[in-house]
Design a protein around this motif. Structure first.
Motif: not given
Length: 107
Positions: A58-61, A80-83, A86-92
């Motif tokens: 899903t891209g760079l994280h 730890d971080r989504a760039y 749309s992927e921010k929900y994965k953070e943490g």
């Protein structure tokens, strides 16, 4: 560790250390390099490796590998971080590879 009586738990496939609760699964539709994986709100009895940029499906994280605290088996990774927005929900959240965890004391 908190009292886990009655909870459906998963353990490290190698040493049997309890690493997550079934109720913490956010999604069962994740893919890891060796097959299916679970996205979890959190895991227990784990240690994190260093943070690094990693190109995933899903891209760079920014991710940290996750290891069992007892046997140090690599079980997956933590976002730890989504760039991408749309992927921010994965953070943490934590991804554990399905073949690296086993059901623990399920009735």
């Amino acid at each position: 560790m908190a009292d886990s009586t009655g909870q459906r738990l998963y353990s490290c496939f190698k040493c049997g250390n309890q690493v997550c609760c079934h109720d913490d699964i956010v999604s069962k539709n994740f893919q890891a390099s060796h097959g299916r994986a679970f996205l979890l709100s959190h895991a227990m009895n784990i240690v994190e490796g260093p943070k690094e940029n990693r190109n995933l499906i899903t891209g760079l994280h920014v991710v940290s590998d996750i290891y069992c605290v007892d046997c140090l088996e690599n079980l997956g990774w933590k976002y730890d971080r989504a760039y991408e927005e749309s992927e921010k929900y994965k953070e943490g959240k934590v991804v554990l590879e399905k073949f690296k965890i086993v059901k623990h004391n399920w009735q």
